[in-house]
Enzyme design. Structure first.
Site, PDB file in Angstrom:
ATOM      1  N   ARG A   1      51.613  17.546  52.884  1.00  0.00           N
ATOM      2  CA  ARG A   1      51.140  18.871  53.288  1.00  0.00           C
ATOM      3  C   ARG A   1      52.266  19.889  53.145  1.00  0.00           C
ATOM      4  O   ARG A   1      52.852  20.335  54.136  1.00  0.00           O
ATOM      5  CB  ARG A   1      50.620  18.836  54.721  1.00  0.00           C
ATOM      6  CG  ARG A   1      49.451  17.879  54.900  1.00  0.00           C
ATOM      7  CD  ARG A   1      49.083  17.744  56.374  1.00  0.00           C
ATOM      8  NE  ARG A   1      47.974  16.818  56.565  1.00  0.00           N
ATOM      9  CZ  ARG A   1      47.478  16.470  57.743  1.00  0.00           C
ATOM     10  NH1 ARG A   1      48.000  16.973  58.845  1.00  0.00           N
ATOM     11  NH2 ARG A   1      46.471  15.629  57.828  1.00  0.00           N
TER      12      ARG A   1
ATOM     13  N   ASP B   1      54.432  23.186  52.823  1.00  0.00           N
ATOM     14  CA  ASP B   1      54.301  24.464  53.522  1.00  0.00           C
ATOM     15  C   ASP B   1      54.151  25.632  52.561  1.00  0.00           C
ATOM     16  O   ASP B   1      54.352  25.497  51.354  1.00  0.00           O
ATOM     17  CB  ASP B   1      55.531  24.709  54.405  1.00  0.00           C
ATOM     18  CG  ASP B   1      55.573  23.813  55.620  1.00  0.00           C
ATOM     19  OD1 ASP B   1      54.502  23.336  56.039  1.00  0.00           O
ATOM     20  OD2 ASP B   1      56.676  23.594  56.154  1.00  0.00           O
TER      21      ASP B   1
ATOM     22  N   ARG C   1      64.286  20.629  55.303  1.00  0.00           N
ATOM     23  CA  ARG C   1      64.796  22.001  55.414  1.00  0.00           C
ATOM     24  C   ARG C   1      65.806  22.141  56.556  1.00  0.00           C
ATOM     25  O   ARG C   1      66.757  22.917  56.455  1.00  0.00           O
ATOM     26  CB  ARG C   1      63.629  22.975  55.585  1.00  0.00           C
ATOM     27  CG  ARG C   1      62.799  23.113  54.312  1.00  0.00           C
ATOM     28  CD  ARG C   1      61.449  23.779  54.563  1.00  0.00           C
ATOM     29  NE  ARG C   1      61.598  25.097  55.168  1.00  0.00           N
ATOM     30  CZ  ARG C   1      60.577  25.797  55.676  1.00  0.00           C
ATOM     31  NH1 ARG C   1      59.344  25.280  55.663  1.00  0.00           N
ATOM     32  NH2 ARG C   1      60.783  26.985  56.198  1.00  0.00           N
TER      33      ARG C   1
END
Length: 244
Positions: A50, A52, A197
């Site tokens: 999924r 972003d 991240r």
């Protein structure tokens, strides 16, 4: 019913991530509509990751069940004919009925691009994180060994994440620089929400001297999100590979 696996590449700039959203355009929605148009069916497209908003994929995997008689080798051509230019189906194949693009995955690999020079690049602005201050590549590389192996990565998951099991195994991790581009790659059996991240944001803190490489060990052991660096922006992140 056939179960079809797709390998997909996309530029995530114009989309609010992979997964369906009520009031925003997503990659999953665009591809599903394209498949529906080609097969004249309402399919359920399942993605492996999924991603972003703003995140890119060189190797996203998805699957769907269908009754279509279209030969599998012709499906990419058919689907691509009704997709926008920033999404491409690279391949398709028939897989076993129990194959699930998300739950059958055994590992993933991501890449993150940092553009490290004084001024931003107008060409790379949607495909990298511009860091204007000088980074110590040596210190950043010296930090990598602490991430490798099996750890509780609670300190590197987004605050409020509902995932209870934060233990993941990082099998490969690397950092290279070519002129102004720093390329970070990481492979693991799975990733927590925003884990890559946050790791990159923490490595940048190491690169500017805000924290020392040895402190990474303490941050991991703390399981405290507030101890790690900020979350790097999405546009530098690429889903590189899914392993089954």
């Amino acid at each position: 019913m056939r179960n079809i696996m797709l390998v997909i590449e996309y530029d995530g700039t114009n989309y609010h991530g992979w997964q369906y959203q009520k009031n925003a355009l997503t990659v999953q929605e665009i591809i599903t509509k394209a498949i529906n148009k080609i097969t004249s069916e309402n399919v359920n497209l399942i993605g492996s990751s999924r991603t972003d908003s703003g995140v890119h994929a060189l190797y996203q995997v998805a699957n769907f069940k269908t009754k279509t008689k279209i030969p599998v080798e012709k499906l990419p051509y058919a689907i691509n004919s009704v997709l926008p230019d920033d999404i491409v189906v690279k391949s398709a194949k028939d897989v076993e009925d129990n194959f699930h693009s998300r739950y059958s995955a055994k590992g993933k690999r991501y890449r993150y691009i940092i553009f490290n020079r004084k001024f931003e690049s107008p060409i790379l602005r949607n495909y990298s994180w511009h860091v204007s201050y000088k980074l110590s590549l040596e210190k950043m590389k010296n930090s990598l060994c602490y991430f490798k192996g099996t750890h509780d990565f609670s300190a590197f998951k987004a605050s409020g994440s509902p995932v209870k099991d934060s233990i993941r195994t990082v099998t490969e991790i690397s950092l290279e620089k070519d002129e102004d581009i720093i390329k970070f790659e990481i492979e693991a059996d799975g990733f927590l929400y925003n884990m890559v991240r946050i790791i990159v944001g923490t490595l940048v803190d190491v690169g500017i001297g805000k924290i020392e490489p040895i402190e990474i060990k303490n941050i991991i052991e703390s399981k405290n999100r507030n101890m790690a660096g900020k979350t790097a922006p999405p546009q530098g992140l690429y889903l590189l590979k899914i392993y089954y």
